[in-house]
Design a protein around this motif. Structure first.
Motif, PDB file in Angstrom:
ATOM      1  N   MET A 223      45.776  49.319  43.333  1.00  0.00           N
ATOM      2  CA  MET A 223      46.214  48.839  42.309  1.00  0.00           C
ATOM      3  C   MET A 223      47.208  49.075  41.882  1.00  0.00           C
ATOM      4  N   GLN A 224      48.267  50.408  42.283  1.00  0.00           N
ATOM      5  CA  GLN A 224      49.646  50.971  41.303  1.00  0.00           C
ATOM      6  C   GLN A 224      50.657  49.173  42.260  1.00  0.00           C
ATOM      7  N   GLN A 225      50.767  48.967  42.934  1.00  0.00           N
ATOM      8  CA  GLN A 225      51.455  48.075  43.430  1.00  0.00           C
ATOM      9  C   GLN A 225      51.292  46.464  42.543  1.00  0.00           C
ATOM     10  N   VAL A 226      50.058  46.439  42.610  1.00  0.00           N
ATOM     11  CA  VAL A 226      50.161  45.238  41.168  1.00  0.00           C
ATOM     12  C   VAL A 226      49.937  45.828  40.020  1.00  0.00           C
ATOM     13  N   PRO A 227      51.579  44.839  38.847  1.00  0.00           N
ATOM     14  CA  PRO A 227      51.938  45.563  37.440  1.00  0.00           C
ATOM     15  C   PRO A 227      50.590  44.679  36.876  1.00  0.00           C
ATOM     16  N   VAL A 228      49.835  44.075  36.822  1.00  0.00           N
ATOM     17  CA  VAL A 228      49.297  43.487  35.510  1.00  0.00           C
ATOM     18  C   VAL A 228      47.776  43.425  36.407  1.00  0.00           C
ATOM     19  N   VAL A 229      46.208  44.543  35.962  1.00  0.00           N
ATOM     20  CA  VAL A 229      45.738  44.057  36.762  1.00  0.00           C
ATOM     21  C   VAL A 229      43.881  43.882  35.449  1.00  0.00           C
ATOM     22  N   LEU A 230      43.589  42.998  35.961  1.00  0.00           N
ATOM     23  CA  LEU A 230      43.141  42.366  34.882  1.00  0.00           C
ATOM     24  C   LEU A 230      41.331  43.037  35.170  1.00  0.00           C
ATOM     25  N   ALA A 231      40.393  43.354  33.899  1.00  0.00           N
ATOM     26  CA  ALA A 231      38.893  44.090  34.107  1.00  0.00           C
ATOM     27  C   ALA A 231      37.740  43.299  33.870  1.00  0.00           C
ATOM     28  N   PRO A 232      37.770  42.088  34.395  1.00  0.00           N
ATOM     29  CA  PRO A 232      36.231  41.575  33.658  1.00  0.00           C
ATOM     30  C   PRO A 232      34.757  41.938  34.193  1.00  0.00           C
ATOM     31  N   GLN A 233      34.258  41.669  32.643  1.00  0.00           N
ATOM     32  CA  GLN A 233      32.935  43.230  33.100  1.00  0.00           C
ATOM     33  C   GLN A 233      31.924  41.850  32.576  1.00  0.00           C
ATOM     34  N   ASP A 234      30.574  42.269  32.952  1.00  0.00           N
ATOM     35  CA  ASP A 234      29.442  40.763  32.875  1.00  0.00           C
ATOM     36  C   ASP A 234      28.099  41.970  33.364  1.00  0.00           C
ATOM     37  N   THR A 235      27.343  41.274  32.277  1.00  0.00           N
ATOM     38  CA  THR A 235      26.384  42.648  32.733  1.00  0.00           C
ATOM     39  C   THR A 235      25.563  41.015  33.080  1.00  0.00           C
ATOM     40  N   THR A 236      24.090  41.603  34.360  1.00  0.00           N
ATOM     41  CA  THR A 236      23.737  40.979  35.128  1.00  0.00           C
ATOM     42  C   THR A 236      22.458  41.313  35.151  1.00  0.00           C
ATOM     43  N   GLU A 237      20.915  40.093  34.833  1.00  0.00           N
ATOM     44  CA  GLU A 237      19.616  40.414  35.416  1.00  0.00           C
ATOM     45  C   GLU A 237      19.014  40.874  36.137  1.00  0.00           C
ATOM     46  N   PHE A 238      18.444  41.349  37.270  1.00  0.00           N
ATOM     47  CA  PHE A 238      18.101  41.218  38.643  1.00  0.00           C
ATOM     48  C   PHE A 238      16.144  40.661  37.900  1.00  0.00           C
ATOM     49  N   ASN A 239      16.144  39.771  38.542  1.00  0.00           N
ATOM     50  CA  ASN A 239      14.437  39.582  38.345  1.00  0.00           C
ATOM     51  C   ASN A 239      13.865  39.298  39.779  1.00  0.00           C
ATOM     52  N   LEU A 240      12.940  40.922  39.909  1.00  0.00           N
ATOM     53  CA  LEU A 240      12.312  40.998  41.254  1.00  0.00           C
ATOM     54  C   LEU A 240      10.833  40.728  41.170  1.00  0.00           C
ATOM     55  N   MET A 241      10.295  40.028  40.468  1.00  0.00           N
ATOM     56  CA  MET A 241       8.331  39.474  40.230  1.00  0.00           C
ATOM     57  C   MET A 241       8.019  39.476  41.817  1.00  0.00           C
ATOM     58  N   HIS A 242       9.184  38.915  42.818  1.00  0.00           N
ATOM     59  CA  HIS A 242       8.688  38.479  43.847  1.00  0.00           C
ATOM     60  C   HIS A 242       8.118  39.484  44.479  1.00  0.00           C
ATOM     61  N   LEU A 243       8.184  40.979  43.991  1.00  0.00           N
ATOM     62  CA  LEU A 243       8.035  42.144  44.781  1.00  0.00           C
ATOM     63  C   LEU A 243       7.570  42.968  44.011  1.00  0.00           C
ATOM     64  N   PRO A 244       6.116  42.488  43.440  1.00  0.00           N
ATOM     65  CA  PRO A 244       5.058  43.394  42.694  1.00  0.00           C
ATOM     66  C   PRO A 244       4.752  44.559  43.380  1.00  0.00           C
TER      67      PRO A 244
ATOM     68  N   LEU B  31      34.739  45.108  37.186  1.00  0.00           N
ATOM     69  CA  LEU B  31      35.330  45.036  38.248  1.00  0.00           C
ATOM     70  C   LEU B  31      37.316  44.777  37.879  1.00  0.00           C
ATOM     71  N   ALA B  32      37.893  44.938  39.367  1.00  0.00           N
ATOM     72  CA  ALA B  32      39.821  45.268  38.970  1.00  0.00           C
ATOM     73  C   ALA B  32      39.615  43.504  39.806  1.00  0.00           C
ATOM     74  N   VAL B  33      40.630  43.068  38.823  1.00  0.00           N
ATOM     75  CA  VAL B  33      40.860  41.662  40.109  1.00  0.00           C
ATOM     76  C   VAL B  33      42.395  41.105  39.781  1.00  0.00           C
ATOM     77  N   ALA B  34      43.543  41.284  40.384  1.00  0.00           N
ATOM     78  CA  ALA B  34      44.722  40.447  39.838  1.00  0.00           C
ATOM     79  C   ALA B  34      44.406  39.288  39.303  1.00  0.00           C
ATOM     80  N   PRO B  35      45.609  39.474  38.570  1.00  0.00           N
ATOM     81  CA  PRO B  35      45.864  37.769  37.382  1.00  0.00           C
ATOM     82  C   PRO B  35      45.566  36.521  38.347  1.00  0.00           C
TER      83      PRO B  35
END
Length: 92
Positions: A1-22, A44-48
């Motif tokens: 990532m040092q070669q990329v002058p600007v790095v975006l760092a998006p973050q998110d929370t995801t819910e995993f539904n595993l009701m099909h695996l009782p 995550l690390a993402v370039a612009p």
């Protein structure tokens, strides 16, 4: 990532539904009708330009039954967002 002058760092929370695996043990309760699953907060690390550079961090957890009532207060899960900010600061 040092070669990329600007790095975006998006973050998110995801819910995993595993009701099909009782038979799967160790899972928690989700929101609404999800009674068998877990939560994942990713950073995550993402370039612009949109190029994915990698995963900076991930945190998984399960919710207890009393936390799964229709909708969780946003303040209960915001510590994971703050943790993501600290991870980015350590890498810069």
């Amino acid at each position: 990532m040092q070669q990329v002058p600007v790095v975006l760092a998006p973050q998110d929370t995801t819910e995993f539904n595993l009701m099909h695996l009782p038979a799967t043990q160790g899972l928690g309760h989700g929101t609404s009708s999800n009674l068998h699953g877990f939560m994942l907060h990713s950073l995550l690390a993402v370039a612009p330009e949109g190029l994915p550079l990698g995963v900076l961090g991930m945190k998984t957890w399960i919710r207890a039954r009393e936390e799964s009532i229709w909708r969780i207060e946003a303040t209960q899960e915001t510590p994971y967002r703050g943790e993501g900010k600290r991870q980015v600061a350590r890498r810069s």
